[in-house]
Design an enzyme around this catalytic site. Structure first.
Site, PDB file in Angstrom:
ATOM      1  CG  HIS A 167      -1.796  -1.383   1.238  1.00 20.21           C
ATOM      2  ND1 HIS A 167      -2.731  -1.627   0.448  1.00 20.21           N
ATOM      3  CD2 HIS A 167      -1.402  -2.405   2.268  1.00 20.21           C
ATOM      4  CE1 HIS A 167      -3.278  -2.858   1.065  1.00 20.21           C
ATOM      5  NE2 HIS A 167      -2.389  -3.289   1.789  1.00 20.21           N
ATOM      6  CB  SER A 298      14.354  20.306 -14.723  1.00 16.80           C
ATOM      7  OG  SER A 298      13.468  21.337 -14.663  1.00 16.80           O
TER       8      SER A 298
END
Length: 483
Positions: A167, A298
């Site tokens: 999870h 980036s």
């Protein structure tokens, strides 16, 4: 933020392309040169001519055409002239007929017997089957390399304990090698499925306009041999099995089976690369894909080391996963003996599905071979979260020592919740100290035994052995197929 340079190729790859008009990224950006060659127009025409010559050779054996005519065809079968074929196609509006006329023009003796008794799909669908088989061979070769590299990594990291997650929450420890084995197991399944699909590839055979071989029966009216005999001779020359029955085309279910296998491969690689993206995030920081020294992450943020290769794989895999539906429609919506509504999308679907699969495999191989594993980050996360998982085996040891299971479970739960809250507040995990100083626990276990049980790095069960066994089984099967 979009990374515009996530996978930019060298400019030399695009120098000869007219970029003032649309160019498919598969023409230059995605896929290998080998795979592009298989799906090129030139290679398509070479395969068409190979089928035409095989048909003529078989017909010559039956006395339907002469040896001199076949020799003429064979002498010119590699002389592809796309310019001439495209000029003819502009008039006749039929690409295979245009190539047929081009080939016939080049063969003063054999041109007159080309395509005798055949329909277009007798040529095109057998050539497509040959291309499918060759393209699958290229993928299987790369996938085998990827599996061998994964087997190396599995064995290297089989014993290295790390935090497992369920999870997307810390759960119990596993090992790096065992986690890698999950991906290898899926990819091994894909390798087996692709191998099965490749082995099952069939051509249409030589069956004429609606698959009844009526035109060939007419040619052979005065012969003792049957159309099936002629087909067998042609297909033996192509080293390609034929479907027992066909309509005007081979069953389009074959395309769907191929696309399903490619989509399965894409799903396995998507899962692996999505996990890598999570593990590369600074909050975990255990894995990272290779990052070149001058690579830019980036345009706005100089510090970024984005997992651009994993993201590209996931992006292309997502697109590839959508294509089996197109193949399904082609198979399910083909009316009676033939409709042409599959033709245009197959020009896109087959080539680009293989090029996408080829690209994600090539990039995945690069990622796996250059995968960075940070032992310090693994140890830090294991130390931070592993103790909570280790309370499970501490509980079992307490019960075996005579404690009440329900009472001990509640006691461990309270300590764990308090420690988790403190860790969230200060970053320090006090669970180990809390358990060592609990007098109720010390009634049953010594501090030394509690410390031993709380060492999460040893709480990995038989994961190392299972990981190594899987790596060995993969190596054994790949070696057997290669031999």
């Amino acid at each position: 933020m979009t990374n515009l340079c996530e996978d930019r190729p060298a400019m030399s790859q695009t120098a000869d392309l007219d970029q003032s008009v649309y160019q498919s990224p598969f023409t230059w950006r995605y896929g290998s040169e080998q795979m592009r060659r298989v799906w090129s127009l030139v290679y398509q025409r070479q395969l068409w001519r190979r089928v035409w010559v095989a048909l003529a050779e078989a017909q010559a054996e039956l006395g339907l055409v002469t040896a001199e005519e076949v020799a003429d065809l064979r002498a010119h079968m590699t002389e592809i002239d796309l310019g001439r074929a495209q000029a003819i196609e502009a008039v006749v509006q039929h690409d295979l007929m245009a190539e047929l006329k081009t080939f016939a023009e080049q063969c003063p003796l054999g041109g007159r017997v080309l395509h005798l008794g055949a329909t277009s799909a007798d040529i095109q669908d057998n050539a497509d089957a040959l291309r499918l088989r060759e393209a699958l061979d290229l993928l299987l070769e790369t996938l085998a390399d990827l599996l061998r590299s994964l087997a190396d990594s599995i064995e290297r990291w089989a014993d290295t304990a790390c935090m497992g997650f369920t999870h997307i929450q810390p759960a119990e420890p596993t090992t790096v090698g065992y986690r890698l084995a999950q991906y290898a197991q899926d990819l091994w399944t894909d390798w087996q499925e692709l191998s099965h699909v490749r082995k099952a590839i069939r051509g249409k055979g030589i069956k004429g306009a609606v698959g009844t071989s009526a035109s060939y029966a007419e040619l052979l009216r005065d012969q003792e041999l049957t159309p099936a005999d002629l087909e067998a001779r042609v297909m033996a020359r192509l080293d390609l099995a034929a479907f027992a029955v066909a309509t005007q085309t081979y069953p389009r279910k074959q395309d769907w089976l191929v696309l399903n296998a490619l989509a399965g491969l894409a799903g396995s690689l998507h899962k692996m690369m999505l996990d890598l993206r999570v593990l590369q995030s600074p909050a975990i920081g255990e894995w990272a894909e290779p990052f070149r020294e001058q690579q830019v992450g980036s345009s706005a943020m100089p510090f970024k080391r984005n997992p651009v290769n994993a993201e590209k794989i996931d992006s292309l895999a997502r697109w590839l996963a959508a294509l089996p539906r197109v193949a399904w429609d082609n198979a399910a919506l083909a009316v009676l003996e033939r409709t042409l509504d599959d033709s245009a999308n197959r020009r896109l679907m087959l080539a680009e599905a293989f090029l996408a699969a080829d690209e994600i495999l090539q990039v995945a191989l690069k990622v796996v071979r250059g995968l960075r594993i940070d032992r310090e980050a693994i140890a830090r996360n294991l130390n931070r979260y592993g103790g909570f998982a280790a309370t499970e085996r501490l509980l079992m040891a307490l019960v075996r020592a005579g404690a009440d299971r329900q009472a001990m479970h509640e006691r461990l739960r309270q300590h764990s919740m308090a420690a988790w809250a403190e860790m969230a507040r200060s970053g320090h995990n006090p669970l180990y100290e809390m358990l060592r100083e609990d007098t109720e626990l010390l009634r049953y276990l010594s501090q030394e035994r509690i410390d031993e049980l709380m060492d999460a790095s040893t709480h990995v069960g038989d994961a190392p052995a299972r990981a190594r066994a899987l790596a060995g089984a993969i190596r054994e099967e790949l070696a057997g197929r290669r031999d």
